[in-house]
Design a protein around this motif. Structure first.
Motif, PDB file in Angstrom:
ATOM      1  N   ALA A 118      49.464  41.551  18.679  1.00 55.84           N
ATOM      2  CA  ALA A 118      49.666  40.364  19.513  1.00 55.84           C
ATOM      3  C   ALA A 118      50.378  39.263  18.728  1.00 55.84           C
ATOM      4  O   ALA A 118      51.236  38.550  19.272  1.00 55.84           O
ATOM      5  N   GLN A 119      50.046  39.124  17.444  1.00 57.58           N
ATOM      6  CA  GLN A 119      50.685  38.090  16.620  1.00 57.58           C
ATOM      7  C   GLN A 119      52.144  38.433  16.326  1.00 57.58           C
ATOM      8  O   GLN A 119      53.009  37.551  16.318  1.00 57.58           O
ATOM      9  N   ASP A 124      57.978  37.660  17.834  1.00 55.47           N
ATOM     10  CA  ASP A 124      59.166  38.153  18.523  1.00 55.47           C
ATOM     11  C   ASP A 124      59.587  37.206  19.650  1.00 55.47           C
ATOM     12  O   ASP A 124      60.784  36.965  19.869  1.00 55.47           O
ATOM     13  N   ARG A 125      58.611  36.675  20.365  1.00 52.36           N
ATOM     14  CA  ARG A 125      58.923  35.742  21.449  1.00 52.36           C
ATOM     15  C   ARG A 125      59.525  34.445  20.898  1.00 52.36           C
ATOM     16  O   ARG A 125      60.460  33.881  21.493  1.00 52.36           O
ATOM     17  N   ALA A 126      58.990  33.993  19.767  1.00 48.55           N
ATOM     18  CA  ALA A 126      59.547  32.783  19.149  1.00 48.55           C
ATOM     19  C   ALA A 126      60.976  33.023  18.693  1.00 48.55           C
ATOM     20  O   ALA A 126      61.841  32.136  18.822  1.00 48.55           O
ATOM     21  N   LEU A 127      61.247  34.214  18.185  1.00 46.63           N
ATOM     22  CA  LEU A 127      62.607  34.565  17.789  1.00 46.63           C
ATOM     23  C   LEU A 127      63.548  34.511  18.987  1.00 46.63           C
ATOM     24  O   LEU A 127      64.644  33.934  18.912  1.00 46.63           O
ATOM     25  N   SER A 128      63.118  35.083  20.095  1.00 51.03           N
ATOM     26  CA  SER A 128      63.938  35.064  21.306  1.00 51.03           C
ATOM     27  C   SER A 128      64.150  33.634  21.791  1.00 51.03           C
ATOM     28  O   SER A 128      65.260  33.284  22.236  1.00 51.03           O
ATOM     29  N   TYR A 129      63.115  32.823  21.719  1.00 51.58           N
ATOM     30  CA  TYR A 129      63.220  31.418  22.133  1.00 51.58           C
ATOM     31  C   TYR A 129      64.292  30.693  21.326  1.00 51.58           C
ATOM     32  O   TYR A 129      65.123  29.968  21.883  1.00 51.58           O
ATOM     33  N   PHE A 130      64.273  30.895  20.007  1.00 53.79           N
ATOM     34  CA  PHE A 130      65.278  30.235  19.171  1.00 53.79           C
ATOM     35  C   PHE A 130      66.672  30.778  19.466  1.00 53.79           C
ATOM     36  O   PHE A 130      67.644  30.016  19.572  1.00 53.79           O
ATOM     37  N   LYS A 131      66.795  32.081  19.629  1.00 54.14           N
ATOM     38  CA  LYS A 131      68.114  32.682  19.795  1.00 54.14           C
ATOM     39  C   LYS A 131      68.776  32.294  21.115  1.00 54.14           C
ATOM     40  O   LYS A 131      70.009  32.278  21.211  1.00 54.14           O
ATOM     41  N   THR A 151      49.426  30.371  19.100  1.00 57.27           N
ATOM     42  CA  THR A 151      48.119  30.809  18.591  1.00 57.27           C
ATOM     43  C   THR A 151      48.131  31.036  17.082  1.00 57.27           C
ATOM     44  O   THR A 151      47.140  30.789  16.403  1.00 57.27           O
ATOM     45  N   LEU A 152      49.250  31.484  16.556  1.00 57.30           N
ATOM     46  CA  LEU A 152      49.344  31.796  15.128  1.00 57.30           C
ATOM     47  C   LEU A 152      49.427  30.534  14.267  1.00 57.30           C
ATOM     48  O   LEU A 152      49.089  30.565  13.078  1.00 57.30           O
ATOM     49  N   LYS A 153      49.833  29.428  14.864  1.00 62.23           N
ATOM     50  CA  LYS A 153      50.062  28.212  14.069  1.00 62.23           C
ATOM     51  C   LYS A 153      48.805  27.729  13.348  1.00 62.23           C
ATOM     52  O   LYS A 153      48.894  27.197  12.240  1.00 62.23           O
ATOM     53  N   LEU A 154      47.635  27.913  13.942  1.00 63.75           N
ATOM     54  CA  LEU A 154      46.402  27.468  13.290  1.00 63.75           C
ATOM     55  C   LEU A 154      46.130  28.275  12.026  1.00 63.75           C
ATOM     56  O   LEU A 154      45.740  27.715  10.994  1.00 63.75           O
ATOM     57  N   LYS A 155      46.348  29.582  12.082  1.00 68.48           N
ATOM     58  CA  LYS A 155      46.163  30.415  10.890  1.00 68.48           C
ATOM     59  C   LYS A 155      47.145  30.025   9.785  1.00 68.48           C
ATOM     60  O   LYS A 155      46.793  30.002   8.603  1.00 68.48           O
ATOM     61  N   LEU A 156      48.370  29.719  10.168  1.00 71.81           N
ATOM     62  CA  LEU A 156      49.369  29.317   9.180  1.00 71.81           C
ATOM     63  C   LEU A 156      49.031  27.947   8.591  1.00 71.81           C
ATOM     64  O   LEU A 156      49.267  27.704   7.404  1.00 71.81           O
ATOM     65  N   ILE A 172      51.140  37.105   3.760  1.00 66.13           N
ATOM     66  CA  ILE A 172      51.157  37.429   5.189  1.00 66.13           C
ATOM     67  C   ILE A 172      51.727  38.828   5.320  1.00 66.13           C
ATOM     68  O   ILE A 172      52.838  39.102   4.869  1.00 66.13           O
ATOM     69  N   ARG A 173      50.982  39.730   5.938  1.00 61.68           N
ATOM     70  CA  ARG A 173      51.373  41.153   6.002  1.00 61.68           C
ATOM     71  C   ARG A 173      51.399  41.631   7.448  1.00 61.68           C
ATOM     72  O   ARG A 173      50.579  41.212   8.255  1.00 61.68           O
ATOM     73  N   GLY A 174      52.330  42.493   7.760  1.00 66.36           N
ATOM     74  CA  GLY A 174      52.351  43.091   9.089  1.00 66.36           C
ATOM     75  C   GLY A 174      53.716  43.100   9.755  1.00 66.36           C
ATOM     76  O   GLY A 174      53.902  43.739  10.797  1.00 66.36           O
ATOM     77  N   LEU A 175      54.688  42.406   9.181  1.00 64.79           N
ATOM     78  CA  LEU A 175      56.042  42.446   9.711  1.00 64.79           C
ATOM     79  C   LEU A 175      56.770  43.702   9.222  1.00 64.79           C
ATOM     80  O   LEU A 175      56.469  44.226   8.143  1.00 64.79           O
TER      81      LEU A 175
END
Length: 446
Positions: A118-119, A124-131, A151-156, A172-175
């Motif tokens: 989900a993260q 990916d959605r943020a990437l599309s938003y910027f592009k 949702t991820l911003k709090l963890k960051l 940060i792992r998972g990409l």
């Protein structure tokens, strides 16, 4: 160890040739080569005879433990006045979670944040938003607003607080960078790290905001003496010149290339407890940093700073102090003293004693508080099918950043302020570097 020089020669003092130490190893070869290659009339008149100054201690960029031990023993036999208390304002010890040893991290979950599906989808959605706005926006405009991570911003944000007030590092792992183009990987990298530290530093005089760390020996003929970001050799413990160091792994080496971290607080506590005189040496603003220019040019500052509200922390790289095979010390630059050489190697070998070693994986983003944690790397080997490639950023969080001490303010202005190099800032989404950047001695994390 013969002919130990205790006091540094003033920058305008020439030592008679009859008092020179015997040179050995790399230092002898490169200094002798430099003396033949550089004409004395290239130095200013006040420094022209400085090429004949004493070469200083036998110390190398990647230090020798045997040489270090011999120096400690030799100095202990001399009648040197050594302070027995710490410099004024320096604590007896640092009491903080940033004081740790590698054995404290048997479970990597203590410093690794794993992204779930989900993260990654949110990224990916943020990437599309910027592009969708890319025709109007450049990479410099990737920001929290233009790369929304609801949702991820709090963890960051929590990672950022951990960097500034906690253990001082995170992964940060998972990409999977293979899923994205080179340009998209840069956007993602900038977008994620904007939540950790929004301000980006310029990394060299050419205006590069992003450095690709990759061995370029196969791509650049006659470049055997490449600077460290573009070579495969091991690197000793050091810091860069930034608040937060970020490393995004595009590909790991098939062999070697391990990342080593060490707590500056732990190093300080060990040395302060046993050798308060060395703390004095490290905190004196008289260390020579070779700028590798013609004519010879250098600046002076300390290696150890007492940061307001945080206590002691280090900021230095060995290369401008000791020279290296790719960047031998410039003739005419004053040498360090034997006492300084002992202190410099003591920091390195204390870091080795307490290091945490990790093998970063493809897609990892490693984040380090550069003022609280030293880093180093093992040498590595590439293959034609797999080449180590890391993208490096220098970052700063204006809200949480440690207060920049006077001795670093000029350097920090060059990186983050309205400096000449910032005015020519540029982004390179693809790995590679100019031949000048690969070979130049003047580019330095000093």
């Amino acid at each position: 160890m013969a002919n130990i020089a205790i006091a540094a020669a003033p920058s305008n003092l020439v030592t008679p040739a009859s008092s020179h130490q015997t040179l050995g190893g790399l230092r002898k070869r490169y200094l002798e080569d430099a003396r033949h290659a550089i004409g004395r009339d290239e130095a200013p008149k006040s420094k022209r005879t400085a090429i004949e100054t004493t070469p200083g201690p036998d110390i190398q960029w990647n230090p020798s433990f045997e040489t270090y031990q011999a120096r400690v023993e030799a100095l202990s036999k001399l009648d040197i006045e050594r302070p027995t208390t710490l410099p004024g304002g320096f604590p007896e010890s640092i009491e903080s979670s940033r004081v740790w040893t590698g054995a404290d991290f048997g479970d990597e979950a203590k410093f690794v944040m794993r992204l779930d599906e989900a993260q990654v989808l949110e990224i990916d959605r943020a990437l599309s938003y910027f592009k969708t706005r890319r025709p109007r926006l450049g990479l410099d405009e990737v920001s929290r607003q233009m790369f929304p991570l609801p949702t991820l911003k709090l963890k960051l944000k929590n990672i950022s607080r951990n960097l500034h007030f906690g253990i001082g590092f995170s992964v940060i792992r998972g990409l999977d960078p293979r899923r994205y183009s080179a340009f998209d990987n840069v956007i993602i990298y900038l977008g994620i790290t904007s939540y950790v530290a929004e301000q980006r530093g310029c990394q060299d005089s050419e205006g590069n905001m992003l450095i690709h760390i990759k061995d370029l020996g196969d791509e650049r003929p006659n470049s055997e003496l490449r600077q460290a970001p573009y070579a495969r050799n091991a690197q000793p413990f050091h810091t860069d010149v930034c608040d937060i160091l970020a490393m995004y792994v595009q590909n790991q080496a098939p062999e070697g290339g391990e990342s080593h971290l060490a707590s500056c607080g732990k190093i300080y506590n060990d040395i302060a407890r046993t050798r308060p005189d060395v703390i004095h040496t490290l905190a004196e603003p008289n260390w020579i940093f070779d700028k590798h220019q013609k004519p010879a040019y250098w600046n002076r500052r300390q290696l150890l700073f007492n940061f307001k509200d945080h206590g002691p922390g280090f900021c230095f790289s060995r290369r401008p102090i000791t020279g290296s095979p790719a960047s031998p010390r410039s003739p005419g630059v004053p040498p360090m003293t034997e006492v300084q050489a002992e202190a410099l190697d003591m920091v390195h070998f204390t870091a080795v004693e307490h290091k945490l070693t990790m093998q970063l994986q493809r897609g990892d983003i490693q984040l380090i508080n550069n003022l609280a944690v030293f880093h180093a790397r093992s040498g590595f080997r590439d293959t034609p099918m797999q080449k180590r490639h890391i993208m490096r950023l220098w970052l700063r969080n204006e809200e949480l950043a440690w207060q920049t001490p006077e001795g670093l303010q000029r350097t920090w202005f060059e990186k983050y302020g309205d400096s000449e190099r910032r005015k020519i800032a540029k982004w390179n989404a693809y790995a590679g570097a100019t031949r000048e950047r690969i070979l130049s001695r003047s580019h330095s994390c000093s």
